[in-house]
Design a protein around this motif. Structure first.
Motif, short mmCIF file in Angstrom:
data_model
loop_
_atom_site.label_atom_id
_atom_site.label_comp_id
_atom_site.label_asym_id
_atom_site.label_seq_id
_atom_site.Cartn_x
_atom_site.Cartn_y
_atom_site.Cartn_z
N HIS A 105 67.71 -15.18 5.20
CA HIS A 105 66.81 -16.33 5.40
C HIS A 105 65.36 -15.91 5.19
CE1 HIS A 105 70.33 -18.06 7.61
NE2 HIS A 105 69.93 -19.13 6.96
N CYS A 106 65.01 -14.73 5.67
CA CYS A 106 63.66 -14.22 5.51
C CYS A 106 63.30 -14.08 4.03
CB CYS A 106 63.54 -12.87 6.23
SG CYS A 106 61.89 -12.15 6.18
N LYS A 107 64.21 -13.51 3.26
CA LYS A 107 63.95 -13.34 1.82
C LYS A 107 63.82 -14.68 1.11
CE LYS A 107 65.71 -8.68 1.34
NZ LYS A 107 66.72 -7.79 0.76
N ALA A 108 64.56 -15.68 1.58
CA ALA A 108 64.44 -17.01 0.99
C ALA A 108 63.06 -17.61 1.26
CB ALA A 108 65.53 -17.94 1.52
N ILE A 109 62.60 -17.55 2.51
CA ILE A 109 61.30 -18.17 2.80
C ILE A 109 60.14 -17.36 2.23
CG2 ILE A 109 62.13 -19.44 4.80
CD1 ILE A 109 60.82 -17.43 6.63
N ASN B 249 54.15 -20.55 6.26
CA ASN B 249 53.00 -20.11 5.45
C ASN B 249 52.22 -18.98 6.12
OD1 ASN B 249 53.50 -21.63 3.20
ND2 ASN B 249 52.25 -23.36 3.88
N LYS B 250 52.25 -18.88 7.43
CA LYS B 250 51.64 -17.73 8.12
C LYS B 250 52.30 -16.44 7.64
CE LYS B 250 50.45 -20.00 12.50
NZ LYS B 250 50.79 -20.06 13.94
N LEU B 251 53.64 -16.46 7.54
CA LEU B 251 54.37 -15.28 7.06
C LEU B 251 54.08 -15.03 5.58
CD1 LEU B 251 57.93 -15.72 8.62
CD2 LEU B 251 56.14 -14.12 9.32
N ARG B 252 54.12 -16.09 4.79
CA ARG B 252 53.97 -15.94 3.34
C ARG B 252 52.61 -15.34 2.96
NH1 ARG B 252 57.65 -18.51 -0.17
NH2 ARG B 252 55.99 -18.88 -1.70
N VAL B 253 51.55 -15.79 3.59
CA VAL B 253 50.23 -15.29 3.18
C VAL B 253 49.93 -13.89 3.71
CG1 VAL B 253 49.29 -17.63 2.91
CG2 VAL B 253 48.95 -16.43 5.08
N MET B 254 50.64 -13.48 4.77
CA MET B 254 50.43 -12.14 5.32
C MET B 254 51.42 -11.12 4.74
SD MET B 254 47.96 -12.29 7.56
CE MET B 254 48.22 -10.82 8.51
N GLY B 255 52.58 -11.60 4.30
CA GLY B 255 53.66 -10.70 3.95
C GLY B 255 54.38 -10.29 5.22
N CYS B 256 55.59 -9.81 5.07
CA CYS B 256 56.36 -9.38 6.25
C CYS B 256 57.48 -8.46 5.82
CB CYS B 256 56.90 -10.59 7.02
SG CYS B 256 58.19 -11.51 6.18
N LYS B 257 58.24 -8.02 6.78
CA LYS B 257 59.39 -7.16 6.52
C LYS B 257 60.64 -8.01 6.71
CE LYS B 257 60.55 -2.39 7.52
NZ LYS B 257 59.88 -1.78 6.39
N CYS B 258 61.51 -8.02 5.70
CA CYS B 258 62.80 -8.71 5.77
C CYS B 258 63.87 -7.63 5.75
CB CYS B 258 62.99 -9.66 4.59
SG CYS B 258 61.84 -11.05 4.52
N GLY B 259 64.46 -7.38 6.90
CA GLY B 259 65.40 -6.27 6.99
C GLY B 259 64.64 -4.98 6.74
N ALA B 260 65.10 -4.19 5.80
CA ALA B 260 64.43 -2.93 5.46
C ALA B 260 63.39 -3.11 4.36
CB ALA B 260 65.47 -1.90 5.03
N ASP B 261 63.29 -4.30 3.78
CA ASP B 261 62.42 -4.52 2.63
C ASP B 261 61.07 -5.10 3.04
OD1 ASP B 261 64.46 -3.69 0.92
OD2 ASP B 261 65.24 -5.72 0.70
N ASP B 262 60.01 -4.49 2.51
CA ASP B 262 58.67 -5.03 2.68
C ASP B 262 58.47 -6.15 1.67
OD1 ASP B 262 57.68 -3.38 4.75
OD2 ASP B 262 57.39 -1.74 3.31
N MET B 263 58.11 -7.33 2.17
CA MET B 263 57.87 -8.47 1.31
C MET B 263 56.35 -8.67 1.19
SD MET B 263 61.00 -9.23 0.66
CE MET B 263 60.92 -10.80 -0.17
N PRO B 264 55.83 -8.63 -0.03
CA PRO B 264 54.38 -8.78 -0.20
C PRO B 264 53.96 -10.22 0.06
CG PRO B 264 55.46 -8.77 -2.33
CD PRO B 264 56.52 -8.49 -1.30
N PRO B 265 52.67 -10.43 0.28
CA PRO B 265 52.17 -11.81 0.44
C PRO B 265 52.49 -12.63 -0.81
CG PRO B 265 50.49 -10.22 1.08
CD PRO B 265 51.60 -9.44 0.44
N VAL B 266 52.77 -13.90 -0.59
CA VAL B 266 53.03 -14.86 -1.67
C VAL B 266 52.25 -16.13 -1.36
CG1 VAL B 266 55.28 -13.93 -2.37
CG2 VAL B 266 55.16 -15.61 -0.54
N PRO B 267 52.02 -16.96 -2.38
CA PRO B 267 51.26 -18.19 -2.13
C PRO B 267 51.96 -19.11 -1.11
CG PRO B 267 51.44 -17.76 -4.49
CD PRO B 267 52.35 -16.78 -3.80
N PRO B 268 51.16 -19.88 -0.39
CA PRO B 268 51.74 -20.80 0.59
C PRO B 268 52.54 -21.91 -0.10
CG PRO B 268 49.37 -21.11 0.45
CD PRO B 268 49.70 -19.93 -0.40
N LEU B 269 53.49 -22.45 0.63
CA LEU B 269 54.29 -23.58 0.15
C LEU B 269 53.53 -24.88 0.41
CD1 LEU B 269 57.70 -22.52 1.74
CD2 LEU B 269 57.06 -22.30 -0.67
N VAL B 270 53.90 -25.92 -0.33
CA VAL B 270 53.37 -27.26 -0.09
C VAL B 270 54.53 -28.18 0.29
CG1 VAL B 270 51.37 -26.96 -1.62
CG2 VAL B 270 53.51 -27.93 -2.52
#
Length: 160
Positions: free
Chosen positions: A133-137, A42-63
């Motif tokens: 794996h990054c894109k999945a999470i 959830n730290k990654l999800r709420v901040m967003g991150c880079k997965c490979g060459a792709d920028d992944m925007p923030p997404v809601p945390p998981l429960v």
């Protein structure tokens, strides 16, 4: 008591002790690591991150999901005990089949697996460094998860 009886009783006792203590069988410890893995993901999800060459925007945390947790623990145990490492079991079952077998009714199931990490923070960094794996999470598709660890095998099941 004669010496003959003493030797017989001693030998019999040693025989039972040695039969009960099978040191060749490793003790397998299965662990629910959902809470600690969930925090790291959830730290990654709420901040967003880079997965490979792709920028992944923030997404809601998981429960947390108890069924996804049990599925992850079971599968980590299975891989650890039977010494294989794959998203598909030797019998050909997939993550979605394993979760449905335990009563999960979600429409989507994903899975990330890893081995040889020591802590939840390390395993999540490992998943972040693997593009798929990054894109999945980081997928907005998933809203819940469960995680398990057995030996050095980590499993997280994601679902919706």
């Amino acid at each position: 008591m004669t010496l003959k009886h003493f030797i017989y009783i001693t030998f019999t006792a040693l025989l039972f002790i040695s039969c009960d203590n099978d040191n060749d069988t490793p003790v397998v410890i299965d662990t629910n690591v959902t809470g600690s893995v969930l925090i790291e993901i959830n730290k990654l999800r709420v901040m967003g991150c880079k997965c490979g060459a792709d920028d992944m925007p923030p997404v809601p945390p998981l429960v947390s999901s108890s069924i996804l947790t049990q599925t992850a623990i079971n599968y980590a145990h299975d891989m650890n005990v039977r010494d294989f490492f794959s998203h598909i079991s030797p019998e050909g079952t997939s993550p979605i089949q394993r979760t449905f077998a335990l009563g999960y009714t979600g429409m989507y199931v994903g899975e990330v697996i890893a081995r040889n990490y020591n802590t939840p923070a390390e395993v999540v960094i490992g998943w972040k460094n693997s593009e798929d794996h990054c894109k999945a999470i980081m997928s907005i598709t998933y809203v819940e998860m469960g995680a398990g660890k057995s030996g050095n095998i980590w499993v997280a099941n994601l679902g919706k």
